[in-house]
Design an enzyme around this catalytic site. Structure first.
Site: not given
Length: 208
Positions: A98-100
């Site tokens: 998720v995300c970075s």
């Protein structure tokens, strides 16, 4: 089905908790909060989380969920975490981020030649480690699923839930969570947010 929810210093809590709430309540899922060592881990905003297991205690998870961090560049220096991800991905059924968190997968060599996404402010950095950048909210490529920024972890969790348990189960989970986004503003994307907000966050997340 053993699911490893990965903790490390300064992770973004919602990156982890979103997919956890989607997946962990299913009877087929046994969740494990894992980190380099068992014990307390603090998120980037100071929330205290607890790892019940060290990485060595969970060598063959079926599902891996890797959150991102607002301090994602520092996380890339975590050699223990990167090595564990590279190892467990080989036998996992699904590796997700998720995300970075996708920058950690890329650093571990997991995204080489794969389509992947990340937070809008850092997604282009994935090419440095051989990923094929996609500006989509959720990207599935083989046995890897990556999600865009923070709240997209819920979408990723539902995508995985539909694959694992069927669409009706995923729809039921969505209803249980009352996941029906109706935000008060249209600033959830750099395409619609005020330019000054985009510039501020891009600089903050890239350390400039």
């Amino acid at each position: 089905m053993n699911a490893a929810f990965v903790l490390y210093d300064n992770l973004t809590a919602l990156d982890l908790v979103g997919p956890y709430e989607v997946l962990a309540g299913h009877s087929q899922v046994t969740p494990h909060f894992v980190a380099a060592k068992a014990g307390k881990v603090r998120s980037d905003n100071g929330l205290a989380l607890h790892a019940d297991f060290a990485f060595d205690d969970v060598p063959t998870p079926d599902v891996i969920v890797v959150p991102g961090s607002s301090q994602w560049r520092s996380a890339l220096d975590d050699e223990v975490l990167i090595a564990w991800l590279a190892s467990v991905h080989k036998t996992a059924t699904w590796t997700t981020s998720v995300c970075s968190g996708s920058t950690l997968l890329a650093k571990a060599g997991i995204l080489t030649g794969r389509r992947a996404t990340s937070h809008w402010a850092v997604v282009d950095t994935l090419t440095d480690d051989g990923a094929v950048v996609c500006n989509e909210r959720v990207v599935v490529d083989g046995d890897v699923i990556t999600a865009a920024g923070v709240s997209a972890g819920i979408d990723m969790g539902l995508t995985l839930a539909a694959t694992l348990f069927g669409e009706m189960a995923a729809r039921t989970i969505q209803l249980a969570l009352e996941y029906d986004p109706q935000p008060p503003f249209d600033s959830g994307s750099p395409r619609t947010a005020p330019p000054e907000a985009v510039a501020f966050l891009r600089a903050a997340l890239n350390g400039s």
